[in-house]
Design a protein around this motif. Structure first.
Motif, PDB file in Angstrom:
ATOM      1  N   MET A 190       0.841  -1.172   0.000  1.00 43.19           N
ATOM      2  CA  MET A 190       0.000   0.000   0.000  1.00 43.19           C
ATOM      3  C   MET A 190       0.888   1.238   0.000  1.00 43.19           C
ATOM      4  SD  MET A 190      -2.937   1.536   2.645  1.00 43.19           S
ATOM      5  CE  MET A 190      -2.601   0.427   3.934  1.00 43.19           C
ATOM      6  N   HIS A 191       0.490   2.247  -0.783  1.00 39.19           N
ATOM      7  CA  HIS A 191       1.200   3.521  -0.812  1.00 39.19           C
ATOM      8  C   HIS A 191       0.212   4.609  -0.411  1.00 39.19           C
ATOM      9  CE1 HIS A 191       4.129   6.370  -3.140  1.00 39.19           C
ATOM     10  NE2 HIS A 191       3.951   6.719  -1.885  1.00 39.19           N
ATOM     11  N   VAL A 192       0.521   5.302   0.683  1.00 43.09           N
ATOM     12  CA  VAL A 192      -0.345   6.324   1.246  1.00 43.09           C
ATOM     13  C   VAL A 192       0.309   7.684   1.068  1.00 43.09           C
ATOM     14  CG1 VAL A 192      -1.442   7.161   3.376  1.00 43.09           C
ATOM     15  CG2 VAL A 192      -1.221   4.693   2.967  1.00 43.09           C
ATOM     16  N   LEU A 193      -0.485   8.671   0.648  1.00 46.42           N
ATOM     17  CA  LEU A 193      -0.026  10.051   0.571  1.00 46.42           C
ATOM     18  C   LEU A 193      -0.709  10.830   1.683  1.00 46.42           C
ATOM     19  CD1 LEU A 193       1.462  12.383  -0.866  1.00 46.42           C
ATOM     20  CD2 LEU A 193      -0.610  12.690  -2.255  1.00 46.42           C
ATOM     21  N   ILE A 194       0.092  11.429   2.570  1.00 43.92           N
ATOM     22  CA  ILE A 194      -0.443  12.281   3.625  1.00 43.92           C
ATOM     23  C   ILE A 194      -0.084  13.717   3.256  1.00 43.92           C
ATOM     24  CG2 ILE A 194      -0.405  12.877   6.070  1.00 43.92           C
ATOM     25  CD1 ILE A 194       0.467   9.989   6.660  1.00 43.92           C
ATOM     26  N   ALA A 195      -1.106  14.531   3.048  1.00 37.84           N
ATOM     27  CA  ALA A 195      -0.891  15.934   2.700  1.00 37.84           C
ATOM     28  C   ALA A 195      -1.008  16.776   3.964  1.00 37.84           C
ATOM     29  CB  ALA A 195      -1.914  16.381   1.661  1.00 37.84           C
ATOM     30  N   ARG A 245      -1.274  11.156  -8.340  1.00 39.72           N
ATOM     31  CA  ARG A 245      -1.179  10.469  -9.640  1.00 39.72           C
ATOM     32  C   ARG A 245       0.269  10.096  -9.957  1.00 39.72           C
ATOM     33  NH1 ARG A 245      -5.332  14.043 -10.918  1.00 39.72           N
ATOM     34  NH2 ARG A 245      -3.877  15.633 -11.636  1.00 39.72           N
ATOM     35  N   ASP A 246       1.190  11.051  -9.759  1.00 42.23           N
ATOM     36  CA  ASP A 246       2.600  10.803 -10.068  1.00 42.23           C
ATOM     37  C   ASP A 246       3.164   9.634  -9.275  1.00 42.23           C
ATOM     38  OD1 ASP A 246       2.456  13.021 -11.736  1.00 42.23           O
ATOM     39  OD2 ASP A 246       3.621  14.332 -10.403  1.00 42.23           O
ATOM     40  N   LEU A 247       2.761   9.530  -8.013  1.00 46.26           N
ATOM     41  CA  LEU A 247       3.293   8.479  -7.133  1.00 46.26           C
ATOM     42  C   LEU A 247       2.445   7.216  -7.148  1.00 46.26           C
ATOM     43  CD1 LEU A 247       4.334  10.628  -4.020  1.00 46.26           C
ATOM     44  CD2 LEU A 247       5.775   9.836  -5.924  1.00 46.26           C
ATOM     45  N   ASP A 248       1.324   7.252  -7.856  1.00 45.49           N
ATOM     46  CA  ASP A 248       0.420   6.103  -7.946  1.00 45.49           C
ATOM     47  C   ASP A 248       0.039   5.597  -6.554  1.00 45.49           C
ATOM     48  OD1 ASP A 248      -1.136   4.219  -9.282  1.00 45.49           O
ATOM     49  OD2 ASP A 248       0.492   2.743  -9.330  1.00 45.49           O
ATOM     50  N   VAL A 249      -0.497   6.515  -5.742  1.00 47.45           N
ATOM     51  CA  VAL A 249      -0.853   6.157  -4.376  1.00 47.45           C
ATOM     52  C   VAL A 249      -2.207   5.450  -4.327  1.00 47.45           C
ATOM     53  CG1 VAL A 249       0.507   8.056  -3.422  1.00 47.45           C
ATOM     54  CG2 VAL A 249      -1.946   8.356  -3.765  1.00 47.45           C
ATOM     55  N   ASP A 250      -2.403   4.695  -3.260  1.00 49.12           N
ATOM     56  CA  ASP A 250      -3.652   3.963  -3.057  1.00 49.12           C
ATOM     57  C   ASP A 250      -4.643   4.732  -2.198  1.00 49.12           C
ATOM     58  OD1 ASP A 250      -2.734   1.454  -4.334  1.00 49.12           O
ATOM     59  OD2 ASP A 250      -1.289   1.478  -2.683  1.00 49.12           O
ATOM     60  N   LEU A 251      -4.148   5.663  -1.388  1.00 48.50           N
ATOM     61  CA  LEU A 251      -4.981   6.381  -0.431  1.00 48.50           C
ATOM     62  C   LEU A 251      -4.366   7.741  -0.168  1.00 48.50           C
ATOM     63  CD1 LEU A 251      -7.176   6.402   1.937  1.00 48.50           C
ATOM     64  CD2 LEU A 251      -5.350   5.468   3.366  1.00 48.50           C
ATOM     65  N   ILE A 252      -5.223   8.759  -0.048  1.00 49.69           N
ATOM     66  CA  ILE A 252      -4.768  10.094   0.350  1.00 49.69           C
ATOM     67  C   ILE A 252      -5.353  10.396   1.731  1.00 49.69           C
ATOM     68  CG2 ILE A 252      -4.807  12.569  -0.145  1.00 49.69           C
ATOM     69  CD1 ILE A 252      -5.195  11.909  -3.100  1.00 49.69           C
ATOM     70  N   VAL A 253      -4.520  10.966   2.604  1.00 51.17           N
ATOM     71  CA  VAL A 253      -4.958  11.410   3.925  1.00 51.17           C
ATOM     72  C   VAL A 253      -4.771  12.918   3.982  1.00 51.17           C
ATOM     73  CG1 VAL A 253      -4.539  11.269   6.411  1.00 51.17           C
ATOM     74  CG2 VAL A 253      -4.244   9.223   4.974  1.00 51.17           C
ATOM     75  N   VAL A 254      -5.849  13.637   4.339  1.00 47.93           N
ATOM     76  CA  VAL A 254      -5.792  15.089   4.474  1.00 47.93           C
ATOM     77  C   VAL A 254      -6.530  15.508   5.729  1.00 47.93           C
ATOM     78  CG1 VAL A 254      -5.610  15.608   1.998  1.00 47.93           C
ATOM     79  CG2 VAL A 254      -7.853  15.457   3.055  1.00 47.93           C
TER      80      VAL A 254
END
Length: 143
Positions: free
Chosen positions: A1-6, A100-109
């Protein structure tokens, strides 16, 4: 899983980071933590003014790095692989582009909890991300 936390350095984004750590199985996951620098200086002026503006930008960059380092330490305590990213521009646009660039599975904001009228007038990064991302978005609001 790849998660992006903004994150944006606010209490709400710290809460979002802590909620991600609490709710998600991050051990062994990849986590990218993004902060967007949306400071725009477009005021040409005398050298003294330009010099003062440069100091503001430098301090802003230092605060962004400190915020990223704090969030990375929180996430790293879970055993996740952590990377930090700084982008410039409109926050919602950069969050969606980075996802999109990192092909993440989930974004956390985080969300500042503004009501519908404020969202209409001011816009909302969390709302834009929620509607602009094809995958799941975890939005942590204020308590």
């Amino acid at each position: 899983m790849h998660v992006l936390i903004a994150i944006d350095g606010s209490e709400c984004s710290e809460r979002a980071t802590r909620e991600a750590v609490r709710l998600l199985p991050l051990a062994g996951a990849r986590v990218s933590i993004l902060s967007v620098d949306d400071l725009k200086l477009e005021w040409p002026g005398p050298a003294a003014v330009v010099g003062a503006a440069s100091m503001l930008v430098a301090r802003d960059a230092e605060m962004i790095r400190a915020d990223l380092d704090r969030a990375a330490a929180i996430v790293a305590s879970t055993g996740a692989e952590v990377a930090t990213v700084i982008r410039e521009g409109d926050a919602a646009t950069r969050v969606l582009e980075t996802a999109r660039d990192l092909d993440v599975d989930l974004i956390v904001v985080g969300s500042h909890g503004r009501g519908p009228v404020s969202r209409l007038l001011l816009g909302s990064v969390s709302t834009a991300v929620l509607h602009g991302f094809d995958g799941p978005v975890l939005v942590a609001g204020r308590a």
